[in-house]
Design a protein around this motif. Structure first.
Motif, PDB file in Angstrom:
ATOM      1  N   THR A 126       0.829  -1.209   0.000  1.00  0.00           N
ATOM      2  CA  THR A 126       0.000   0.000   0.000  1.00  0.00           C
ATOM      3  C   THR A 126       0.861   1.256   0.000  1.00  0.00           C
ATOM      4  N   ALA A 127       1.955   1.245   0.773  1.00  0.00           N
ATOM      5  CA  ALA A 127       2.840   2.414   0.817  1.00  0.00           C
ATOM      6  C   ALA A 127       3.466   2.676  -0.544  1.00  0.00           C
ATOM      7  N   LEU A 128       3.887   1.615  -1.252  1.00  0.00           N
ATOM      8  CA  LEU A 128       4.478   1.806  -2.577  1.00  0.00           C
ATOM      9  C   LEU A 128       3.443   2.321  -3.574  1.00  0.00           C
ATOM     10  N   ALA A 129       2.198   1.842  -3.478  1.00  0.00           N
ATOM     11  CA  ALA A 129       1.152   2.354  -4.364  1.00  0.00           C
ATOM     12  C   ALA A 129       0.916   3.844  -4.135  1.00  0.00           C
ATOM     13  N   SER A 130       0.949   4.269  -2.860  1.00  0.00           N
ATOM     14  CA  SER A 130       0.788   5.701  -2.558  1.00  0.00           C
ATOM     15  C   SER A 130       1.946   6.506  -3.128  1.00  0.00           C
ATOM     16  N   LEU A 131       3.167   5.973  -3.025  1.00  0.00           N
ATOM     17  CA  LEU A 131       4.330   6.685  -3.568  1.00  0.00           C
ATOM     18  C   LEU A 131       4.199   6.866  -5.079  1.00  0.00           C
ATOM     19  N   LYS A 132       3.770   5.827  -5.772  1.00  0.00           N
ATOM     20  CA  LYS A 132       3.632   5.925  -7.225  1.00  0.00           C
ATOM     21  C   LYS A 132       2.565   6.955  -7.595  1.00  0.00           C
ATOM     22  N   THR A 133       1.472   6.967  -6.829  1.00  0.00           N
ATOM     23  CA  THR A 133       0.393   7.921  -7.131  1.00  0.00           C
ATOM     24  C   THR A 133       0.864   9.359  -6.928  1.00  0.00           C
ATOM     25  N   VAL A 140       8.896 -12.170  10.104  1.00  0.00           N
ATOM     26  CA  VAL A 140      10.048 -11.980   9.215  1.00  0.00           C
ATOM     27  C   VAL A 140       9.733 -12.499   7.812  1.00  0.00           C
ATOM     28  N   SER A 141       9.101 -13.661   7.730  1.00  0.00           N
ATOM     29  CA  SER A 141       8.738 -14.200   6.414  1.00  0.00           C
ATOM     30  C   SER A 141       7.757 -13.278   5.692  1.00  0.00           C
ATOM     31  N   GLU A 142       6.775 -12.751   6.436  1.00  0.00           N
ATOM     32  CA  GLU A 142       5.814 -11.836   5.827  1.00  0.00           C
ATOM     33  C   GLU A 142       6.496 -10.562   5.348  1.00  0.00           C
ATOM     34  N   LEU A 143       7.438 -10.064   6.144  1.00  0.00           N
ATOM     35  CA  LEU A 143       8.134  -8.840   5.750  1.00  0.00           C
ATOM     36  C   LEU A 143       9.007  -9.087   4.514  1.00  0.00           C
ATOM     37  N   LEU A 144       9.671 -10.252   4.457  1.00  0.00           N
ATOM     38  CA  LEU A 144      10.469 -10.568   3.267  1.00  0.00           C
ATOM     39  C   LEU A 144       9.586 -10.713   2.035  1.00  0.00           C
ATOM     40  N   ASN A 145       8.400 -11.278   2.216  1.00  0.00           N
ATOM     41  CA  ASN A 145       7.463 -11.373   1.082  1.00  0.00           C
ATOM     42  C   ASN A 145       7.002  -9.990   0.633  1.00  0.00           C
ATOM     43  N   GLN A 146       6.783  -9.091   1.604  1.00  0.00           N
ATOM     44  CA  GLN A 146       6.376  -7.730   1.256  1.00  0.00           C
ATOM     45  C   GLN A 146       7.501  -6.971   0.548  1.00  0.00           C
ATOM     46  N   LEU A 147       8.754  -7.281   0.925  1.00  0.00           N
ATOM     47  CA  LEU A 147       9.873  -6.599   0.264  1.00  0.00           C
ATOM     48  C   LEU A 147       9.961  -6.966  -1.215  1.00  0.00           C
ATOM     49  N   GLU A 148       9.368  -8.097  -1.587  1.00  0.00           N
ATOM     50  CA  GLU A 148       9.353  -8.467  -3.004  1.00  0.00           C
ATOM     51  C   GLU A 148       8.467  -7.542  -3.832  1.00  0.00           C
ATOM     52  N   CYS A 149       7.662  -6.695  -3.157  1.00  0.00           N
ATOM     53  CA  CYS A 149       6.819  -5.732  -3.889  1.00  0.00           C
ATOM     54  C   CYS A 149       7.646  -4.626  -4.533  1.00  0.00           C
ATOM     55  N   PHE A 150       8.882  -4.457  -4.068  1.00  0.00           N
ATOM     56  CA  PHE A 150       9.731  -3.423  -4.660  1.00  0.00           C
ATOM     57  C   PHE A 150      10.079  -3.819  -6.088  1.00  0.00           C
ATOM     58  N   ARG A 151       9.764  -2.944  -7.026  1.00  0.00           N
ATOM     59  CA  ARG A 151      10.122  -3.125  -8.426  1.00  0.00           C
ATOM     60  C   ARG A 151      10.897  -1.880  -8.846  1.00  0.00           C
ATOM     61  N   PHE A 152      12.209  -1.950  -8.708  1.00  0.00           N
ATOM     62  CA  PHE A 152      13.020  -0.760  -8.925  1.00  0.00           C
ATOM     63  C   PHE A 152      13.088  -0.373 -10.406  1.00  0.00           C
ATOM     64  N   ASP A 153      12.873  -1.347 -11.303  1.00  0.00           N
ATOM     65  CA  ASP A 153      12.819  -0.974 -12.711  1.00  0.00           C
ATOM     66  C   ASP A 153      11.580  -0.125 -12.987  1.00  0.00           C
ATOM     67  N   GLU A 154      10.461  -0.475 -12.337  1.00  0.00           N
ATOM     68  CA  GLU A 154       9.241   0.315 -12.496  1.00  0.00           C
ATOM     69  C   GLU A 154       9.383   1.689 -11.836  1.00  0.00           C
ATOM     70  N   LEU A 155      10.006   1.720 -10.642  1.00  0.00           N
ATOM     71  CA  LEU A 155      10.216   3.007  -9.969  1.00  0.00           C
ATOM     72  C   LEU A 155      11.168   3.891 -10.773  1.00  0.00           C
ATOM     73  N   SER A 156      12.180   3.271 -11.381  1.00  0.00           N
ATOM     74  CA  SER A 156      13.111   4.052 -12.202  1.00  0.00           C
ATOM     75  C   SER A 156      12.409   4.616 -13.430  1.00  0.00           C
ATOM     76  N   GLU A 157      11.479   3.842 -13.987  1.00  0.00           N
ATOM     77  CA  GLU A 157      10.729   4.343 -15.141  1.00  0.00           C
ATOM     78  C   GLU A 157       9.808   5.497 -14.738  1.00  0.00           C
ATOM     79  N   ILE A 158       9.222   5.408 -13.533  1.00  0.00           N
ATOM     80  CA  ILE A 158       8.362   6.502 -13.054  1.00  0.00           C
ATOM     81  C   ILE A 158       9.188   7.754 -12.806  1.00  0.00           C
ATOM     82  N   ALA A 159      10.373   7.594 -12.206  1.00  0.00           N
ATOM     83  CA  ALA A 159      11.201   8.763 -11.907  1.00  0.00           C
ATOM     84  C   ALA A 159      11.711   9.430 -13.176  1.00  0.00           C
ATOM     85  N   GLY A 160      12.005   8.627 -14.189  1.00  0.00           N
ATOM     86  CA  GLY A 160      12.482   9.205 -15.440  1.00  0.00           C
ATOM     87  C   GLY A 160      13.814   9.914 -15.258  1.00  0.00           C
ATOM     88  N   SER A 161      13.907  11.112 -15.830  1.00  0.00           N
ATOM     89  CA  SER A 161      15.149  11.890 -15.739  1.00  0.00           C
ATOM     90  C   SER A 161      15.108  12.926 -14.635  1.00  0.00           C
TER      91      SER A 161
END
Length: 406
Positions: free
Chosen positions: A88-95, A165-186
């Motif tokens: 949810t936090a990552l979705a808010s950041l993208k928005t 810990v397992s739940e947190l590691l699963n949540q960390l898989e939500c990070f998609r830095f290629d998608e975040l890099s595309e959103i940030a652009g230049s």
């Protein structure tokens, strides 16, 4: 708008400071003893959102936000909650990032500045949440779940921590830095927030959570061991209560020792004799020297020989007879050369029906090969036929040799 927000925040913080004793009393005890405090003060704290009453018959309690603030600030070991809602936090950041880019595109710089401030707050709140989750986890591990007394409770807390810990590691898989890099652009500011800051926090949290998971498994093994020993001791005490005249037997004298007491490992490791062991060379020499001294013969005292005359006349010439065994060895080598095939020494011995001792014959064949020049040895190949000694390791018993041409 901002001035009203500042004034409301000041009133809230002033109330926290003025009534800190009441708030800490509610934090420690879980509820407020309303008879010890003024009714007016309690109503004021309820209006500010610091205290609340779940139902008319319940006592006043701290709001969860205030309790979380105190748990985080005091680093209280009772704080066992881990926020794993990263998706949810990552979705808010993208928005918010899309809002910021749109405001810049239409030159609405005031809105863009507000969105950037909000985005920065969300990013650092997310990184702080990750760091706090890891801190809480390591605080519980280093304390070995000391806030509970029994081993069974520690095991349950350990299993809860492993699940978190397992739940947190699963949540960390939500990070998609290629998608975040595309959103940030230049955009430099967006790339710093969405890529650099988040990736550093992600890498650190992942490594520390992996270490925490390994330590939790180690702790669980220790707790299981304590639990087994405790059950064994309780069972023994219960047995003693039912059988007060029980006396343990002399277990070492038994032929069949119970598994519970038969835990000692072998004192001596399996050994074997090896006369080729260089480290034992000095001891072997001493043993051989002591053995030879037993059979040492007494010196024979001989009488002094009388002087005799030496005949210097010409002696009769002596013809040296050739050794038949050596001749057969030479014939054996010639046989191998003529046939061009490998031939066993004992097979040749049987074909010629030689009258020598077979062992002497094999020794003579080996000696004949060793007596050849280095150039002649290159034309022959001799292979021993035998087996390893069953008792003396490192020794090879030869019972035949095979001679052939290279």
């Amino acid at each position: 708008m901002s001035q009203v927000l500042i004034q409301a925040g000041s009133r809230f913080l002033n109330a926290l400071g003025r009534h800190s004793d009441l708030i800490m009393h509610a934090y420690v005890n879980g509820s407020v003893d309303e008879s010890n405090f003024s009714r007016k003060v309690l109503e004021q704290l309820i209006q500010l959102g610091i205290l609340w009453r779940p139902d008319p018959q319940s006592a006043l309690r701290l709001k969860s936000a205030v309790r979380n603030l105190l748990e985080s600030g005091l680093q209280d070991e009772r704080n066992r909650n881990i926020n794993a809602n990263i998706g949810t936090a990552l979705a808010s950041l993208k928005t918010i990032a899309e809002h910021y880019k749109e405001s810049l595109h239409y030159n609405r710089f005031n809105e863009a500045h507000a969105y950037m401030t909000d985005l920065t707050e969300h990013v650092y709140q997310l990184t702080e949440s990750l760091a706090n989750s890891v801190r809480v986890m390591f605080s519980r591990i280093n304390n070995e779940f000391g806030y509970v007394s029994s081993v069974e409770a520690k095991i349950r807390e350990n299993e809860l921590a492993q699940g978190q810990v397992s739940e947190l590691l699963n949540q960390l898989e939500c990070f998609r830095f290629d998608e975040l890099s595309e959103i940030a652009g230049s955009n430099r500011e967006l790339r710093h927030l969405l890529v650099v800051a988040l990736q550093q926090s992600f890498s650190k949290a992942t490594q520390e959570l992996s270490v925490a998971q390994a330590r939790l498994l180690d702790l669980l093994g220790r707790f299981r061991e304590f639990q087994g020993r405790t059950r064994l001791l309780k069972g023994f005490l219960l047995h003693m209560e039912h059988h007060p005249d029980f006396a343990p037997g002399n277990y070492p004298n038994l032929t069949q020792v119970p598994v519970l007491f038969n835990q000692s490992a072998a004192m001596l490791k399996p050994a074997s004799i090896d006369v080729n062991q260089v480290a034992h060379e000095q001891e072997l020499q001493q043993i051989v020297a002591s053995l030879s001294s037993v059979y040492r013969r007494k010196p024979v005292v001989s009488e002094p020989e009388k002087a005799s005359t030496i005949d210097v006349s010409e002696q009769q010439s002596v013809d040296l007879e050739s050794d038949p065994l050596q001749e057969e060895v030479d014939a054996y080598f010639c046989e191998v050369i003529d046939n061009g095939q490998s031939l066993s020494a004992l097979d040749y011995f049987s074909q010629r029906e030689l009258e020598f001792d077979p062992e002497v014959w094999i020794y003579q064949v080996i000696g004949g090969y060793q007596a050849l020049d280095d150039e002649d040895k290159q034309f022959f190949a001799i292979d021993p036929v035998g087996h390893a000694d069953e008792k003396y390791t490192g020794n090879f018993v030869i019972h035949d040799v095979t001679l052939g041409l290279r």
